[in-house]
Design an enzyme around this catalytic site. Sequence first.
Site, PDB file in Angstrom:
ATOM      1  N   GLU A 164     -24.692-109.039  -2.947  1.00  0.00           N
ATOM      2  CA  GLU A 164     -26.002-109.667  -3.027  1.00  0.00           C
ATOM      3  C   GLU A 164     -26.653-109.944  -1.671  1.00  0.00           C
ATOM      4  O   GLU A 164     -26.838-111.103  -1.265  1.00  0.00           O
ATOM      5  CB  GLU A 164     -25.923-110.978  -3.831  1.00  0.00           C
ATOM      6  N   GLU A 349     -21.706-108.554 -12.082  1.00  0.00           N
ATOM      7  CA  GLU A 349     -21.768-109.981 -12.435  1.00  0.00           C
ATOM      8  C   GLU A 349     -22.801-110.183 -13.526  1.00  0.00           C
ATOM      9  O   GLU A 349     -23.903-109.627 -13.467  1.00  0.00           O
ATOM     10  CB  GLU A 349     -22.175-110.863 -11.245  1.00  0.00           C
TER      11      GLU A 349
HETATM   12  C1  FCB Z   1     -24.199-114.915  -7.809  1.00  0.00           C
HETATM   13  C2  FCB Z   1     -23.075-114.943  -6.788  1.00  0.00           C
HETATM   14  C3  FCB Z   1     -21.817-115.607  -7.278  1.00  0.00           C
HETATM   15  C4  FCB Z   1     -22.127-116.817  -8.126  1.00  0.00           C
HETATM   16  C5  FCB Z   1     -23.096-116.452  -9.214  1.00  0.00           C
HETATM   17  C6  FCB Z   1     -23.410-117.573 -10.163  1.00  0.00           C
HETATM   18  O1  FCB Z   1     -25.417-114.878  -7.159  1.00  0.00           O
HETATM   19  O2  FCB Z   1     -22.750-113.629  -6.379  1.00  0.00           O
HETATM   20  O3  FCB Z   1     -21.033-115.939  -6.160  1.00  0.00           O
HETATM   21  O4  FCB Z   1     -22.608-117.830  -7.323  1.00  0.00           O
HETATM   22  O5  FCB Z   1     -24.289-116.007  -8.642  1.00  0.00           O
END
Ligand code: FCB
Length: 443
Positions: A164, A349
Amino acid sequence: MLTRADFPDDFVFGAATSAYQIEGHSFGGAGPTLWDSFAAKPDKVVNGETGAIACDHYHRFPQDLALLQGFDAYRFSTSWARVLPEGKGQINQQGLDFYDRLVDTTLANGLSPFLTLYHWDMPAALDDLGGWTHPDVAHWFGDFCDIVLDRIGDRVASVATINEPWCVTYLSYFLGYHAPGLQDISATAQSVHNVLKAHGEAMLRLRSRGQKNLGIVLNFEAVTPASQSEADHKATQRYDAIMNRLFAQPVFSGTYPQPVLAEFEPHLPANWQDDMTMISAELDWLGVNYYTSKTVADEPALPWPHLGFLGSDRPKTQMGWEIHPEGLFDILHWLEQEFTGKTPLFITENGMALADEIENQAVHDPARISFIQTHLQQVQKAIHFGVNVKGYFYWSLLDNFEWAFGYEKRFGLVHVDFETQKRTPKSSFDFLRDLGSDQIKSP
Ligand code: FCB
């Protein structure tokens, strides 16, 4: 009801974590990170909390990984400051030994190790020198990558360079919500370019070592204009450029999105154009992190990018993030059309925070099961439309240190009692494991 049979045979089900959020950074000779410096400042992190103990995964990883049996893969990250306490120079052998054991234990539990080299824990010593704004940072990062892969590169199934970049740069150097907490457009533009350069340098080094399955993990939001007005449409394009294109476009097309370049160009390092070829080196896969969506309005009275965000009727998570599963399909489809073509995509994610509580020694979280199910349905729809999605990792395996929100927000499939370190798998954990391992069961 979704079943394993709804996904391609080689589709991977997994769970994700990151080093600083779970390991316990005070253990094993790690050097301080910029999150330790940030948490020490007033009002930056809820209760001034840090990752010093976190989930004590440094000691408990054998039990944590044993829990994951039945899944296909485990996504984890390596902490730069655990391996190089000063960021460069002296190596902490204990740190490398830890990752060596971690990878072996991952494999021993039947899981493919998906490594992310950088998930936000810049060594404090390098942050003191300017962190991601320093002109040498790409080189420092490349050295760190080589050291990690010298040790575990023979056993990891895939490697992501950076997690990210939007959060590493825009959220941290422009909005100031994450460490180092700046609000400075010049530092932002430099950090954006340097993070991309660091990615490019890592790609170059990893390829030349013969490392396989190289990618990057980007975060995306589904965006809609607040009205049909020209101004709201333009505002949505600006937000889309910052949120969704700022890294995808350089990485896939070797250019910056125009609405951002117009603001950033005076602040970019000299001859930045020369780096764009390295930055757009071919990827083997792209990681997609997706959590939420936004409705965007023009706010001319506010400073650039002049954006306002409207509330919606959609249900929200404990973070206050609106739940919009259809947005995941839109993002996947858009990525395929505009940038990725047949390059494999992994949902690296996706998840929700809930105020989970233990009752009768169990955590019942039907809302999380429904969140996972509705998002997986959109993944399945994208696959049906020909998008090459290869896997889904839930964020996160464990409740953990949620950055500026400390330990209050619980994203885990497994509940962690931070006083006792007791683990309690939630009902969503059983749901996802059974789905991935083809044991059909109703929520
Ligand atoms: C993302 C991050 C992870 C966590 C989630 C909720 O942006 O990569 O570390 O904080 O959000």
